[in-house]
Design an enzyme around this catalytic site. Structure first.
Site, PDB file in Angstrom:
ATOM      1  N   GLY A 222       0.838  -1.199   0.000  1.00  0.00           N
ATOM      2  CA  GLY A 222       0.000   0.000   0.000  1.00  0.00           C
ATOM      3  C   GLY A 222       0.864   1.236   0.000  1.00  0.00           C
ATOM      4  O   GLY A 222       1.922   1.266   0.621  1.00  0.00           O
ATOM      5  N   GLY A 223       0.429   2.283  -0.726  1.00  0.00           N
ATOM      6  CA  GLY A 223       1.202   3.522  -0.760  1.00  0.00           C
ATOM      7  C   GLY A 223       2.610   3.279  -1.265  1.00  0.00           C
ATOM      8  O   GLY A 223       2.818   2.744  -2.356  1.00  0.00           O
ATOM      9  N   ASP A 224       3.598   3.672  -0.442  1.00  0.00           N
ATOM     10  CA  ASP A 224       5.002   3.427  -0.812  1.00  0.00           C
ATOM     11  C   ASP A 224       5.600   2.317   0.050  1.00  0.00           C
ATOM     12  O   ASP A 224       6.790   2.314   0.343  1.00  0.00           O
ATOM     13  CB  ASP A 224       5.823   4.714  -0.704  1.00  0.00           C
ATOM     14  CG  ASP A 224       5.788   5.314   0.705  1.00  0.00           C
ATOM     15  OD1 ASP A 224       5.008   4.828   1.542  1.00  0.00           O
ATOM     16  OD2 ASP A 224       6.555   6.261   0.955  1.00  0.00           O
ATOM     17  N   GLU A 225       4.769   1.360   0.438  1.00  0.00           N
ATOM     18  CA  GLU A 225       5.210   0.229   1.250  1.00  0.00           C
ATOM     19  C   GLU A 225       5.163  -1.063   0.442  1.00  0.00           C
ATOM     20  O   GLU A 225       4.236  -1.285  -0.346  1.00  0.00           O
ATOM     21  CB  GLU A 225       4.319   0.076   2.490  1.00  0.00           C
ATOM     22  CG  GLU A 225       4.377   1.259   3.431  1.00  0.00           C
ATOM     23  CD  GLU A 225       3.396   1.130   4.577  1.00  0.00           C
ATOM     24  OE1 GLU A 225       3.654   1.729   5.646  1.00  0.00           O
ATOM     25  OE2 GLU A 225       2.371   0.435   4.417  1.00  0.00           O
TER      26      GLU A 225
END
Length: 283
Positions: free
Chosen positions: A192-195
């Site tokens: 998710g996102g930058d993970e």
């Protein structure tokens, strides 16, 4: 197995899979197979009790051929497990004296629901499915798995300064670099996102995980061309280890996330939930 189907397996699509011993007794069935058949306890069932009687002879011949020739056998299975006509892949593993049986859908192509739309990486559900397979393998072979949780450093300023298109370029390129750095036996997903979350398999000692993570750190930190300029990001990595830290994937992901937070707050490239040098079970 042809390259497309190799990619299909590697990308952690929840195929229906079981493992048989040489007496055709089921020793393992994954969650996808239990869901499709409605049978939740496959333990010690003989495959003969689950398929039409007139298909038993054919399956015995195919298993014998896979073992004798030590190669993959593909067969259009008529009314096997689940009662549908499906393509069946059989492979004999002489080291464990077992057969892997995988039922394919109509196409080897992964469905869009199982992939992250931006990066093309497997999504969370597929990562959990692949993790189940890796845990089963690790338990049988007495090896370890490192779950690695990664958060990007420096991504938000790029996104805010140069726009979301530039941010998308960064995420896609980071995903590609992670994918090309890990082995085909490992697993990767965008969380998710930058993970991102990874599973590094077949480890003999915790220190081996740090070597893998250092390669990932180097790949992520290489400059990125966003069109009219170059930018750079880095990663903060948290590592938890099966079976030392926990024996279930959700807990290991949570522990790796906690370790990542420690790495980020302490200005480290990576941190372990526990001691990296601790030995793992060896065969």
């Amino acid at each position: 197995m042809d390259p497309e189907c190799l990619a299909y397996f590697h990308d952690m699509i929840p195929l229906e899979m079981c493992i048989l011993d040489e007496n055709m007794t089921l020793v393992y069935a994954n969650e996808a197979l239990t869901k499709s058949t409605g049978i939740h306890d496959f333990s010690n069932r003989n495959i003969k009790s689950l398929i039409p009687e007139n298909r038993v002879g054919t399956l015995q011949i195919l298993l014998g051929k896979a073992r004798r020739d030590n190669r993959e056998i593909r067969y259009r299975a008529e009314g096997l497990i689940g009662g549908e006509d499906r393509e069946l892949i059989l492979r004999y593993h002489p080291e464990t004296h077992t057969f892997y049986a995988v039922l394919l859908r109509e196409s080897c192509k992964p469905s869009i629901e199982n992939r992250d739309a931006l990066t093309g990486l497997p999504a969370r559900a597929s990562f959990l499915e692949r993790g189940e397979q890796l845990f089963h393998h690790a338990k049988r072979h007495q090896t370890g798995i490192a779950i690695v949780f990664m958060d990007l450093n420096g991504f938000k300023p790029i996104n805010d300064t140069y726009g979301h298109k530039a941010g998308d370029v960064v995420l896609k390129l980071v995903a590609q670099r992670l994918q090309t750095t890990i082995r085909k036996t490992d697993a990767l997903a965008r969380y998710g996102g930058d993970e991102f979350v990874l599973a590094l398999s077949d480890l003999k000692a915790g220190i081996h995980a740090s070597l893998g993570v250092r390669r990932l750190m180097k790949a992520v930190s290489e400059p990125i061309d966003i069109g009219n300029r170059q930018v750079s990001v880095s990663g903060s990595f948290g590592i938890s280890i099966y079976p030392q830290d926990a024996t279930d994937l959700p807990t290991l992901i949570r522990y790796a996330d906690e370790a990542m937070y420690q790495a980020k707050t302490r200005g480290l490239g990576y941190a372990f939930f526990s001691t990296p040098e601790t030995s793992l079970p060896s065969s």
